[in-house]
Every structure is written in structure tokens, then in C-alpha cells.
Design an enzyme around this catalytic site. Structure first.
Site, PDB file in Angstrom:
ATOM      1  N   TYR A 188      97.995  86.129  93.884  1.00  0.00           N
ATOM      2  CA  TYR A 188      98.917  87.003  94.624  1.00  0.00           C
ATOM      3  C   TYR A 188      99.286  88.387  93.759  1.00  0.00           C
ATOM      4  O   TYR A 188      99.490  89.344  94.296  1.00  0.00           O
ATOM      5  CB  TYR A 188     100.387  86.410  94.690  1.00  0.00           C
ATOM      6  CG  TYR A 188     100.336  85.039  95.524  1.00  0.00           C
ATOM      7  CD1 TYR A 188      99.368  84.709  96.133  1.00  0.00           C
ATOM      8  CD2 TYR A 188     101.787  84.466  95.524  1.00  0.00           C
ATOM      9  CE1 TYR A 188      99.374  83.488  96.917  1.00  0.00           C
ATOM     10  CE2 TYR A 188     101.596  83.182  96.480  1.00  0.00           C
ATOM     11  CZ  TYR A 188     100.501  82.809  97.097  1.00  0.00           C
ATOM     12  OH  TYR A 188     100.505  81.614  97.794  1.00  0.00           O
ATOM     13  N   HIS A 247      95.396  75.817  92.774  1.00  0.00           N
ATOM     14  CA  HIS A 247      95.511  76.672  94.077  1.00  0.00           C
ATOM     15  C   HIS A 247      94.580  76.214  95.058  1.00  0.00           C
ATOM     16  O   HIS A 247      95.112  75.828  96.301  1.00  0.00           O
ATOM     17  CB  HIS A 247      95.234  78.030  93.845  1.00  0.00           C
ATOM     18  CG  HIS A 247      96.054  78.866  94.810  1.00  0.00           C
ATOM     19  ND1 HIS A 247      96.461  80.223  94.321  1.00  0.00           N
ATOM     20  CD2 HIS A 247      96.395  78.826  96.058  1.00  0.00           C
ATOM     21  CE1 HIS A 247      96.938  80.730  95.710  1.00  0.00           C
ATOM     22  NE2 HIS A 247      97.067  79.723  96.621  1.00  0.00           N
TER      23      HIS A 247
END
Length: 266
Positions: free
Chosen positions: A39, A97
Site C-alpha cells: 500500500y 498478502h
């Protein structure tokens, strides 16, 4: 330490926008903040946390290790870098992730590395994200179901992921629903609008209540204070069995997070 069922997502938020969203969320009562290495906002999240003045023990921080950091010692090193950016000694939850495409790194290898990160007190709990049933089976074989705190996956009324949810339930692995509002598409659905009207609520609140009543954790995100508060207020809504079933009929397999490196979904 249990994972708070209601968290604040930070996907697509960067810079001051990320700082402001997390700051407002903490002011409103959110205590679980979800971020990720990819991110690019871990430092922004860390700044908002420091500025809040809240005690570290009152917060639950989740981050996720990106696929390029899963081989060899990279996982540990990258997680240490995440801690530095966040300004904490350890996170509460560290997730893989995405599974590495085409088994370029053996799944057992990076799950074992993640377990080692917990043993080194870089994180209090560990888990996975975007894992299919096949990936979850491998993860369970590698480190045991008891060591997997959650699988964070896309779940909303239009993608209900029932096969995966059933498997996770059988192995006592909680699911965390990301994109729970389907990028706002829930606001346009007539069934959700009708149920919302009956509760003097919004379709977004009804959707979050529906997920919570099924035992899912949720991590909606917003940059607007009124939406952050409204989302949190979804915890006050109790849907009837008939309403739950009506929402269950909305499943159409509409997957929004499906990059070219995604696994073959269940």
C-alpha cells in the site's frame, strides 16, 4: 489476543489522505488498523497512530508481507522494515498478502518464515490473505491451523465465497472480509436498499451487519468522517433471518480483486 471484528482498511490511501483517515477513525473509536507493505502507507499509518496519543496496547495493527519478500530471509527483513515505518516494536498481526504465483517459492517455506517472525516477536499473530482452499490446506500442513489467525479475502453480498467459508469454518480459521462494500456497489442494490429502509440505516450498514452476523471480521475504509462513523454504527443493527436469507440470494460471483497473478479461485 483476539482480532477486533471491526477494523479500518487503508487500501488505496496514501500520504495525508491516509493519515487523515486513520486519525479520524481512531478519534471515532476504531482500534484495529489494517495496512500492507504494497500500500505504501505504513509510515502514514504510523504517523496517525503516534499523533493520536493512544497507548500502543489499546491498538491492533495488521500489516501484510508482499509476494516479492517471501523467499529466504526477505520476509523477516521486510517485516522489520515495516515495523520501523509503523514506529512499533511488533505488529499484532502479520499476513502473507498473496500466495506466490506458480509456487515460485514453496508455500511451506514462507509460512515457516512467518512463524519464525512470530517467534522473534515481530508479530503477535500470523495469518494469510487471498488463500484458496488448496493454499489453506498447504498452510495448515506447514504450520497447523491453530497458528493461522485469519484468512483475509474478498467477501461481500455479490461474492460470498461460500466454499472457502465452509472450509475455514471446519478448521476454526476466522475469515476477514475485505472490500465488504464492493467499492460502494452495495449502495445501488434494491434488496439492500429495502432492508436498510426497514432499519433506518444505509445499505452499507446493512451489508456490514450481515457480514458480522455470519462471524466474519470486516475492514471497510473511507476518507469521510461521516462514513467512518456510519460504518462503525453497523454494529448496532440486527438483521432478521429472512433479511439474512434475502442478502444471501445476491451472490453472483462478482470478484473485484483479481490481478493477473491471482490464484485459481475456488
Amino acid at each position: 489476543m483476539t482480532i477486533p471484528v471491526f477494523g479500518l482498511g487503508t487500501f488505496r490511501l496514501k500520504g495525508q489522505q491516509a493519515v487523515d483517515s486513520v486519525r479520524m477513525g481512531l478519534e471515532l473509536g476504531y482500534r484495529h488498523i489494517d495496512t500492507a507493505q504494497i500500500y505504501g502507507n505504513e509510515a502514514d499509518v504510523g504517523k496517525a497512530i503516534r499523533d493520536s496519543g493512544l497507548a500502543r496496547e489499546d491498538l491492533f495493527i495488521t500489516t501484510k508481507v508482499w509476494t516479492t519478500q517471501l523467499a529466504g530471509d526477505n520476509l523477516i527483513t521486510s517485516l522489520e522494515e515495516s515495523l520501523e515505518k509503523l514506529g512499533v516494536d511488533e505488529v499484532d498481526l502479520a499476513l502473507i498478502h498473496w500466495p506466490v504465483p506458480e509456487e515460485q517459492v514453496p508455500l511451506a517455506e514462507y509460512m515457516t518464515s512467518l512463524l519464525e517472525a512470530r517467534q522473534q516477536h515481530l508479530t503477535r499473530q500470523i495469518g494469510v490473505s487471498n488463500f484458496t482452499i488448496a493454499h489453506m490446506e498447504q498452510a495448515i500442513d506447514a504450520i497447523g491451523a491453530d497458528n493461522i489467525a485469519t484468512n483475509q479475502v474478498e467477501i461481500h453480498p455479490f461474492l460470498q465465497n461460500r466454499k472457502l467459508a465452509d472450509f475455514a469454518s471446519r478448521h476454526n480459521i476466522p475469515l476477514t472480509a475485505y472490500m465488504p462494500l464492493a467499492y460502494g456497489k452495495v449502495m445501488e442494490d434494491e434488496t439492500l436498499q429495502r432492508i436498510a429502509a426497514a432499519h433506518n440505516a444505509t445499505p452499507a450498514q446493512v451489508t456490514l451487519a450481515w457480514l458480522l452476523q455470519q462471524g466474519f471480521m470486516v475492514i471497510p475504509s473511507s476518507t469521510r468522517r461521516e462514513h467512518l462513523k456510519a460504518n462503525l454504527d453497523a454494529r448496532k443493527i440486527t438483521l432478521t433471518g429472512e433479511e439474512m436469507q434475502a442478502i444471501a440470494t445476491l451472490d453472483r460471483g462478482e470478484r473485484l480483486a483479481n490481478p493477473d497473478f491471482a490464484p485459481e479461485w475456488d
